[in-house]
Design an enzyme around this catalytic site. Sequence first.
Site, mmCIF file in Angstrom:
data_model
loop_
_atom_site.group_PDB
_atom_site.id
_atom_site.type_symbol
_atom_site.label_atom_id
_atom_site.label_comp_id
_atom_site.label_asym_id
_atom_site.label_seq_id
_atom_site.Cartn_x
_atom_site.Cartn_y
_atom_site.Cartn_z
ATOM 1 N N HIS A 1 -16.408 -24.161 5.599
ATOM 2 C CA HIS A 1 -16.739 -22.973 5.075
ATOM 3 C C HIS A 1 -16.897 -22.979 3.494
ATOM 4 O O HIS A 1 -16.435 -23.919 2.855
ATOM 5 C CB HIS A 1 -15.412 -21.984 4.930
ATOM 6 C CG HIS A 1 -15.431 -21.219 6.246
ATOM 7 N ND1 HIS A 1 -14.140 -20.531 6.654
ATOM 8 C CD2 HIS A 1 -16.228 -21.136 7.299
ATOM 9 C CE1 HIS A 1 -14.161 -20.101 7.933
ATOM 10 N NE2 HIS A 1 -15.467 -20.257 8.377
ATOM 11 N N TYR A 2 -18.223 -22.167 3.058
ATOM 12 C CA TYR A 2 -18.174 -22.208 1.727
ATOM 13 C C TYR A 2 -18.541 -20.584 1.323
ATOM 14 O O TYR A 2 -19.241 -20.118 1.845
ATOM 15 C CB TYR A 2 -19.507 -22.971 1.136
ATOM 16 C CG TYR A 2 -19.380 -23.207 -0.327
ATOM 17 C CD1 TYR A 2 -18.468 -24.252 -0.925
ATOM 18 C CD2 TYR A 2 -19.996 -22.234 -1.325
ATOM 19 C CE1 TYR A 2 -18.354 -24.303 -2.347
ATOM 20 C CE2 TYR A 2 -20.138 -22.591 -2.764
ATOM 21 C CZ TYR A 2 -19.231 -23.549 -3.190
ATOM 22 O OH TYR A 2 -19.024 -23.664 -4.451
ATOM 23 N N PHE B 1 -10.507 -30.473 1.591
ATOM 24 C CA PHE B 1 -11.600 -30.500 2.628
ATOM 25 C C PHE B 1 -10.906 -30.662 4.091
ATOM 26 O O PHE B 1 -10.092 -31.300 4.599
ATOM 27 C CB PHE B 1 -12.126 -31.823 2.461
ATOM 28 C CG PHE B 1 -13.439 -31.675 3.137
ATOM 29 C CD1 PHE B 1 -14.636 -30.717 2.874
ATOM 30 C CD2 PHE B 1 -13.795 -32.598 4.143
ATOM 31 C CE1 PHE B 1 -15.735 -30.797 3.519
ATOM 32 C CE2 PHE B 1 -14.934 -32.570 4.873
ATOM 33 C CZ PHE B 1 -16.035 -31.625 4.761
ATOM 34 N N HIS B 2 -11.376 -29.672 4.866
ATOM 35 C CA HIS B 2 -11.042 -29.382 6.336
ATOM 36 C C HIS B 2 -12.157 -28.961 7.068
ATOM 37 O O HIS B 2 -13.291 -28.269 6.189
ATOM 38 C CB HIS B 2 -9.954 -28.375 6.426
ATOM 39 C CG HIS B 2 -10.236 -27.031 5.716
ATOM 40 N ND1 HIS B 2 -10.079 -26.853 4.421
ATOM 41 C CD2 HIS B 2 -10.702 -25.906 6.153
ATOM 42 C CE1 HIS B 2 -10.409 -25.512 4.168
ATOM 43 N NE2 HIS B 2 -10.801 -25.061 5.305
ATOM 44 N N TYR C 1 -9.061 -25.029 -1.159
ATOM 45 C CA TYR C 1 -9.676 -26.163 -1.608
ATOM 46 C C TYR C 1 -8.973 -27.435 -1.284
ATOM 47 O O TYR C 1 -8.374 -28.265 -2.166
ATOM 48 C CB TYR C 1 -9.854 -25.913 -2.958
ATOM 49 C CG TYR C 1 -10.620 -24.617 -3.164
ATOM 50 C CD1 TYR C 1 -12.258 -24.740 -3.095
ATOM 51 C CD2 TYR C 1 -10.314 -23.367 -3.357
ATOM 52 C CE1 TYR C 1 -12.989 -23.539 -3.333
ATOM 53 C CE2 TYR C 1 -10.846 -22.404 -3.486
ATOM 54 C CZ TYR C 1 -12.150 -22.418 -3.501
ATOM 55 O OH TYR C 1 -13.175 -21.203 -3.657
ATOM 56 N N PRO D 1 -14.324 -21.864 0.848
ATOM 57 C CA PRO D 1 -13.143 -21.881 1.760
ATOM 58 C C PRO D 1 -12.176 -20.989 1.117
ATOM 59 O O PRO D 1 -12.301 -20.746 -0.175
ATOM 60 C CB PRO D 1 -12.637 -23.256 1.855
ATOM 61 C CG PRO D 1 -13.327 -23.917 0.441
ATOM 62 C CD PRO D 1 -14.532 -23.099 0.048
ATOM 63 N N SER D 2 -11.286 -20.982 1.884
ATOM 64 C CA SER D 2 -10.191 -19.980 1.568
ATOM 65 C C SER D 2 -8.874 -21.080 0.574
ATOM 66 O O SER D 2 -8.150 -20.713 -0.148
ATOM 67 C CB SER D 2 -9.163 -19.359 2.279
ATOM 68 O OG SER D 2 -10.109 -18.182 2.832
HETATM 69 P P1 M7G Z 1 -10.905 -21.706 5.277
HETATM 70 O O1 M7G Z 1 -12.330 -22.014 5.568
HETATM 71 O O2 M7G Z 1 -10.404 -22.422 4.148
HETATM 72 O O3 M7G Z 1 -10.520 -20.315 4.975
HETATM 73 O O4 M7G Z 1 -10.191 -22.364 6.568
HETATM 74 P P2 M7G Z 1 -10.706 -19.320 6.158
HETATM 75 O O5 M7G Z 1 -9.070 -18.658 6.388
HETATM 76 O O6 M7G Z 1 -11.288 -18.153 5.364
HETATM 77 O O7 M7G Z 1 -11.147 -19.507 7.258
HETATM 78 C C1 M7G Z 1 -8.576 -22.599 6.548
HETATM 79 C C2 M7G Z 1 -8.542 -22.617 7.744
HETATM 80 O O8 M7G Z 1 -7.215 -22.891 8.034
HETATM 81 C C3 M7G Z 1 -8.235 -21.349 8.701
HETATM 82 O O9 M7G Z 1 -9.120 -21.273 9.768
HETATM 83 C C4 M7G Z 1 -6.860 -20.825 9.136
HETATM 84 O O10 M7G Z 1 -6.693 -20.086 10.188
HETATM 85 C C5 M7G Z 1 -6.257 -22.185 8.936
HETATM 86 N N1 M7G Z 1 -4.773 -22.101 8.621
HETATM 87 C C6 M7G Z 1 -4.580 -21.425 7.316
HETATM 88 N N2 M7G Z 1 -3.030 -21.613 7.108
HETATM 89 C C7 M7G Z 1 -2.095 -20.985 6.319
HETATM 90 C C8 M7G Z 1 -2.816 -22.679 8.376
HETATM 91 C C9 M7G Z 1 -1.391 -22.945 8.662
HETATM 92 O O11 M7G Z 1 -0.475 -22.654 7.951
HETATM 93 N N3 M7G Z 1 -1.467 -23.835 9.694
HETATM 94 C C10 M7G Z 1 -2.645 -24.004 10.695
HETATM 95 N N4 M7G Z 1 -2.611 -24.806 11.560
HETATM 96 N N5 M7G Z 1 -3.714 -23.557 10.358
HETATM 97 C C11 M7G Z 1 -3.856 -22.672 9.020
#
Ligand code: M7G
Length: 337
Positions: A259-260, A267-268, A265, A262-263
Amino acid sequence: MTLKELVSKFNFERVLDSNPQTKSLVLLGSIESQSAIISLEKTPFSVVLLGSIESQSAIISLEKTPFSVESQSSSETVSDLLKRIDEVKLNTINDIYHWGLSTLVQDLEKNASAKLNLIYPATAVHIKKYAQQQQFLINETPEMYVKYVEPYIQTMIGDRIKWVRNILFEGAEAEKTIYKDPIEDKEGFNLSPDMKWDGVNMDSLYLLAIVYREDVRSLRDLNISHQKWLREVNAKIRKIVADRYKGQIKPDQLRLFVHYQPSYYHFHIHVVNILHPGLGNGIAAGKAILLEDVIEQLSFLGEKGFKNRTISYVIGENHDLWKLGLKGEHEKSLSAY
Ligand code: M7G
């Protein structure tokens, strides 16, 4: 015969369609030796509620679970599902078409009625993220990144990503982890179920690969020096998931993307069944970028990589970056339309 009686006589043959987003299931079968199609669709609700628990903000999201038939050992057979149809209330019959409402007997292990997420205590950033808001498409230039986004990221990497460090280094969610490289492996990663996944339905399989290295905060930090590493990570994730869910998903049936903005920061990589049409904007253009495209683009972006190009994406008016300066820059650029 009542609708309930008709349904109870249904002899199931095969699933014609199932869709995790619309949470629907279309079944082919017969009633008294005539073909019959039953479509089941979960009645809608998908709500995000803001409230408080012991005077701290809390966000609860509730979402109906999709049907989960025979896609994984823990899911049920279609005949079990049909037995769970309890009360049936007819709405209308017209010629061969019948429709109405039904209740389904629920069982928490195999077919819970809703997926429930709770964020507690919820921060202001969470509340703003989940609130409905106007969205805009912006073009973030390298200069805008340096001026607004880089300083913002510095404010977002402490407690805000504690959950990431908990997974990587503190054993959080360990019982659910699918794969973990040794911590000393600087190029390694951890693969766990994403909190967006109900953990049951393979059509909506959603995993999250989090890398150990902490020097890549987002897409913007990637350059040609990361290309080989990302290629290996991509291939490795596909293989691990296909091995783990053998017979249910193949390496080329996974959509890997970042994602850009992302929520978080650190990298995932999102690892999702290609059948999953996405939740909200999560897999839409303007937010998600295929890992393959990222890897390929690195060949053309020079040594500075993604710091070198304008990136276009959708941002909500509640996002702090919008208020911190992206809105002003965007308005200046609107004269171009
Ligand atoms: P992102 O692209 O940073 O943000 O992805 P988004 O939430 O706008 O997609 C972060 C990803 O981490 C998302 O798919 C979330 O559902 C997942 N996620 C967030 N948290 C806080 C957790 C967590 O505590 N455990 C797991 N397993 N996933 C999480």
